[in-house]
Design a protein around this motif. Structure first.
Motif, PDB file in Angstrom:
ATOM      1  N   SER A 154       1.014  -1.107   0.077  1.00 52.37           N
ATOM      2  CA  SER A 154       0.022   0.053   0.093  1.00 52.37           C
ATOM      3  C   SER A 154       0.885   1.268   0.010  1.00 52.37           C
ATOM      4  N   TYR A 155       0.626   2.531  -0.626  1.00 55.70           N
ATOM      5  CA  TYR A 155       1.093   3.748  -0.491  1.00 55.70           C
ATOM      6  C   TYR A 155       0.090   4.291   0.457  1.00 55.70           C
ATOM      7  N   SER A 156       0.749   4.653   1.725  1.00 50.92           N
ATOM      8  CA  SER A 156       0.328   5.179   3.037  1.00 50.92           C
ATOM      9  C   SER A 156      -0.956   4.353   3.286  1.00 50.92           C
ATOM     10  N   THR A 157      -2.181   5.056   3.040  1.00 50.25           N
ATOM     11  CA  THR A 157      -3.316   4.218   3.445  1.00 50.25           C
ATOM     12  C   THR A 157      -3.991   3.404   2.193  1.00 50.25           C
ATOM     13  N   LYS A 158      -3.513   3.773   0.945  1.00 44.68           N
ATOM     14  CA  LYS A 158      -4.050   3.236  -0.048  1.00 44.68           C
ATOM     15  C   LYS A 158      -3.493   1.685  -0.291  1.00 44.68           C
ATOM     16  N   SER A 159      -4.486   0.821  -0.504  1.00 44.31           N
ATOM     17  CA  SER A 159      -3.995  -0.485  -0.655  1.00 44.31           C
ATOM     18  C   SER A 159      -3.989  -0.779  -2.144  1.00 44.31           C
TER      19      SER A 159
ATOM     20  N   GLY B  21      -3.223  -6.717 -16.354  1.00 43.83           N
ATOM     21  CA  GLY B  21      -4.263  -6.058 -15.533  1.00 43.83           C
ATOM     22  C   GLY B  21      -4.597  -4.685 -15.661  1.00 43.83           C
ATOM     23  N   GLU B  22      -5.679  -4.110 -15.279  1.00 43.64           N
ATOM     24  CA  GLU B  22      -6.028  -2.654 -15.982  1.00 43.64           C
ATOM     25  C   GLU B  22      -5.018  -1.721 -15.484  1.00 43.64           C
ATOM     26  N   ASN B  23      -5.048  -0.509 -16.260  1.00 43.50           N
ATOM     27  CA  ASN B  23      -4.129   0.519 -15.518  1.00 43.50           C
ATOM     28  C   ASN B  23      -4.552   0.835 -14.246  1.00 43.50           C
ATOM     29  N   GLY B  24      -3.342   0.965 -13.508  1.00 39.87           N
ATOM     30  CA  GLY B  24      -3.655   1.124 -12.024  1.00 39.87           C
ATOM     31  C   GLY B  24      -3.917  -0.109 -11.129  1.00 39.87           C
ATOM     32  N   ALA B  25      -3.730  -1.210 -11.576  1.00 38.28           N
ATOM     33  CA  ALA B  25      -3.968  -2.436 -10.808  1.00 38.28           C
ATOM     34  C   ALA B  25      -3.188  -2.773 -10.230  1.00 38.28           C
ATOM     35  N   GLY B  26      -1.765  -2.335 -10.188  1.00 37.09           N
ATOM     36  CA  GLY B  26      -0.658  -2.320  -9.358  1.00 37.09           C
ATOM     37  C   GLY B  26       0.753  -3.110  -9.835  1.00 37.09           C
ATOM     38  N   LYS B  27       0.447  -3.307 -11.469  1.00 33.88           N
ATOM     39  CA  LYS B  27       1.594  -4.311 -12.044  1.00 33.88           C
ATOM     40  C   LYS B  27       2.857  -3.764 -11.809  1.00 33.88           C
ATOM     41  N   SER B  28       3.087  -2.579 -11.967  1.00 31.82           N
ATOM     42  CA  SER B  28       4.535  -1.830 -11.639  1.00 31.82           C
ATOM     43  C   SER B  28       4.931  -1.884 -10.241  1.00 31.82           C
ATOM     44  N   THR B  29       3.965  -1.701  -9.213  1.00 34.38           N
ATOM     45  CA  THR B  29       4.226  -1.782  -7.967  1.00 34.38           C
ATOM     46  C   THR B  29       4.778  -3.172  -7.492  1.00 34.38           C
ATOM     47  N   LEU B  30       4.039  -4.060  -8.224  1.00 32.93           N
ATOM     48  CA  LEU B  30       4.579  -5.604  -7.880  1.00 32.93           C
ATOM     49  C   LEU B  30       5.827  -5.912  -8.375  1.00 32.93           C
TER      50      LEU B  30
ATOM     51  N   ASP C 100       9.290  -4.095 -17.096  1.00 31.16           N
ATOM     52  CA  ASP C 100       7.761  -3.368 -17.163  1.00 31.16           C
ATOM     53  C   ASP C 100       7.704  -2.735 -18.461  1.00 31.16           C
ATOM     54  N   GLU C 101       6.723  -3.316 -19.203  1.00 29.75           N
ATOM     55  CA  GLU C 101       6.327  -2.903 -20.612  1.00 29.75           C
ATOM     56  C   GLU C 101       7.750  -2.856 -21.373  1.00 29.75           C
ATOM     57  N   PRO C 102       8.613  -3.720 -21.646  1.00 27.86           N
ATOM     58  CA  PRO C 102       9.480  -3.441 -22.449  1.00 27.86           C
ATOM     59  C   PRO C 102       9.365  -3.435 -23.803  1.00 27.86           C
TER      60      PRO C 102
ATOM     61  N   SER D  48       2.991  -6.378 -20.068  1.00 27.08           N
ATOM     62  CA  SER D  48       2.401  -5.763 -21.527  1.00 27.08           C
ATOM     63  C   SER D  48       1.009  -5.606 -21.411  1.00 27.08           C
ATOM     64  N   HIS D  49       0.772  -4.751 -22.323  1.00 25.50           N
ATOM     65  CA  HIS D  49      -0.819  -4.473 -22.766  1.00 25.50           C
ATOM     66  C   HIS D  49      -1.084  -5.191 -24.163  1.00 25.50           C
ATOM     67  N   ASP D  50      -0.229  -5.713 -24.736  1.00 29.55           N
ATOM     68  CA  ASP D  50      -0.145  -6.448 -25.959  1.00 29.55           C
ATOM     69  C   ASP D  50      -0.331  -7.849 -25.727  1.00 29.55           C
TER      70      ASP D  50
HETATM   71  N1  ATP Z   1       4.700   6.357  -5.437  1.00 26.99           N
HETATM   72  C1  ATP Z   1       3.456   6.158  -5.456  1.00 26.99           C
HETATM   73  N2  ATP Z   1       2.833   6.965  -4.330  1.00 26.99           N
HETATM   74  C2  ATP Z   1       1.590   6.884  -4.315  1.00 26.99           C
HETATM   75  N3  ATP Z   1       0.713   6.138  -5.025  1.00 26.99           N
HETATM   76  C3  ATP Z   1       1.257   5.391  -6.039  1.00 26.99           C
HETATM   77  C4  ATP Z   1       2.685   5.392  -6.352  1.00 26.99           C
HETATM   78  N4  ATP Z   1       2.976   4.697  -7.473  1.00 26.99           N
HETATM   79  C5  ATP Z   1       1.801   4.164  -7.643  1.00 26.99           C
HETATM   80  N5  ATP Z   1       0.662   4.489  -7.006  1.00 26.99           N
HETATM   81  C6  ATP Z   1      -0.598   4.144  -7.305  1.00 26.99           C
HETATM   82  O1  ATP Z   1      -0.752   2.700  -7.008  1.00 26.99           O
HETATM   83  C7  ATP Z   1      -1.544   2.309  -7.830  1.00 26.99           C
HETATM   84  C8  ATP Z   1      -1.081   1.290  -8.763  1.00 26.99           C
HETATM   85  O2  ATP Z   1      -0.049   1.798  -9.435  1.00 26.99           O
HETATM   86  P1  ATP Z   1       0.880   1.065 -10.617  1.00 26.99           P
HETATM   87  O3  ATP Z   1       1.821   1.917 -11.482  1.00 26.99           O
HETATM   88  O4  ATP Z   1       1.560   0.035  -9.940  1.00 26.99           O
HETATM   89  O5  ATP Z   1      -0.338   0.061 -11.670  1.00 26.99           O
HETATM   90  P2  ATP Z   1      -0.132  -0.363 -12.887  1.00 26.99           P
HETATM   91  O6  ATP Z   1      -0.824  -1.660 -12.922  1.00 26.99           O
HETATM   92  O7  ATP Z   1       1.358  -0.494 -13.314  1.00 26.99           O
HETATM   93  O8  ATP Z   1      -0.590   0.938 -13.948  1.00 26.99           O
HETATM   94  P3  ATP Z   1      -0.048   0.761 -15.447  1.00 26.99           P
HETATM   95  O9  ATP Z   1      -0.870  -0.150 -16.279  1.00 26.99           O
HETATM   96  O10 ATP Z   1      -1.253   2.155 -15.766  1.00 26.99           O
HETATM   97  O11 ATP Z   1       1.170   1.192 -15.523  1.00 26.99           O
HETATM   98  C9  ATP Z   1      -2.160   3.534  -8.773  1.00 26.99           C
HETATM   99  O12 ATP Z   1      -3.307   3.839  -8.048  1.00 26.99           O
HETATM  100  C10 ATP Z   1      -1.359   4.645  -8.669  1.00 26.99           C
HETATM  101  O13 ATP Z   1      -1.776   5.738  -8.619  1.00 26.99           O
END
Ligand code: ATP
Length: 223
Positions: free
Chosen positions: A10-15, A34-43, A154-156, A187-189
């Motif tokens: 989670s980022y602060s309180t946002k899971s 996963g859709e945009n914002g699903a958390g792929k980059s974070t994972l 991440d999206e190479p 990838s989104h492809d």
């Molecule tokens: N450094 C950060 N601080 C706070 N929130 C963040 C941070 N990085 C990402 N987020 C939030 O975490 C959620 C997941 O983001 P992330 O980039 O991991 O998703 P994603 O699946 O890779 O998206 P995309 O397909 O658009 O690249 C989003 O709501 C994003 O706004």
């Protein structure tokens, strides 16, 4: 073998994701969708040791991340979504610069070979003159300098033409299958994901991906 056990972030309180578990073996290539914002980059960043999960555990070849982060980092090649290169420097100068920052010593011929293996032949050209596809290839080449066992990408292939996409795809496939590398990439492809991956992980339940992958008879695991 990469083992992910019940991790949450989670980022602060946002899971972002909760209770995610999976494992990937050497020689496997796994797609993360996963859709945009699903958390792929974070994972991916979490798997790359760049951010810590708030709970759960990750192990690489039985080494726990939280205890052996430095050692684990040496085994990982991470390519972030954004291209991070020295635009004014040539391909050669970029490779040498990043070799100096790495844990290994490679001579110029070794570095050139990494680029040639992926058909990146603009060795003496400044990065600013390269196409988007070439820059992506260079970013990938840099992540391979220390010959990592694990590649997290991440999206190479984002925003690049079909020829370069196919070249990068087949290069990654050979890396996994011939050199036993463990590869996870986003990838989104979906055509590319279906062609290259042994199986696909989806962050969050999503009927769109489920239907598409079922049709292609590709295994999908919802995380
Ligand atoms: N450094 C950060 N601080 C706070 N929130 C963040 C941070 N990085 C990402 N987020 C939030 O975490 C959620 C997941 O983001 P992330 O980039 O991991 O998703 P994603 O699946 O890779 O998206 P995309 O397909 O658009 O690249 C989003 O709501 C994003 O706004």
């Amino acid at each position: 073998m990469l083992n992910v056990r019940s991790i949450s972030h989670s980022y602060s309180t946002k899971s972002v994701f909760k209770n995610v578990s999976f494992s990937v073996s050497n020689g496997e290539i796994v797609g993360l969708v996963g859709e945009n914002g699903a958390g792929k980059s974070t994972l991916l960043k979490t798997l790359a040791t760049l951010t810590n999960p708030v709970e759960g555990e990750i192990m690489l070849h039985d080494q726990p991340y939280h205890q052996q982060k430095k050692d684990i980092r040496k085994k990982i090649g991470f390519v972030p979504q954004d291209i991070a290169l020295w635009e004014e420097f040539t391909v050669e100068e970029n490779m040498i610069f990043f070799e100096k920052l790495s844990w290994v010593t490679k001579n110029k011929e070794d570095l050139k070979q990494i680029c040639q293996d992926m058909n990146l032949d603009k060795w003496n050209e400044p990065v600013k003159s390269l196409s988007g596809g070439m820059k992506r290839k260079l970013n990938l080449a840099i992540s391979l300098i220390h010959d990592p066992q694990v590649l997290l990408l991440d999206e190479p292939t984002a925003g690049i033409d079909l020829k370069s996409r196919k070249e990068i795809g087949s290069y990654l496939y050979k890396k996994a299958k011939n050199e036993n590398k463990l590869i996870i990439y986003t990838s989104h492809d979906m055509d590319e994901i279906i062609t290259l991956c042994d199986r696909v992980y989806c962050l969050g339940k999503d009927p769109f991906y489920e239907q598409l992958l079922e049709k292609a008879e590709k295994e999908l695991i919802v995380l």
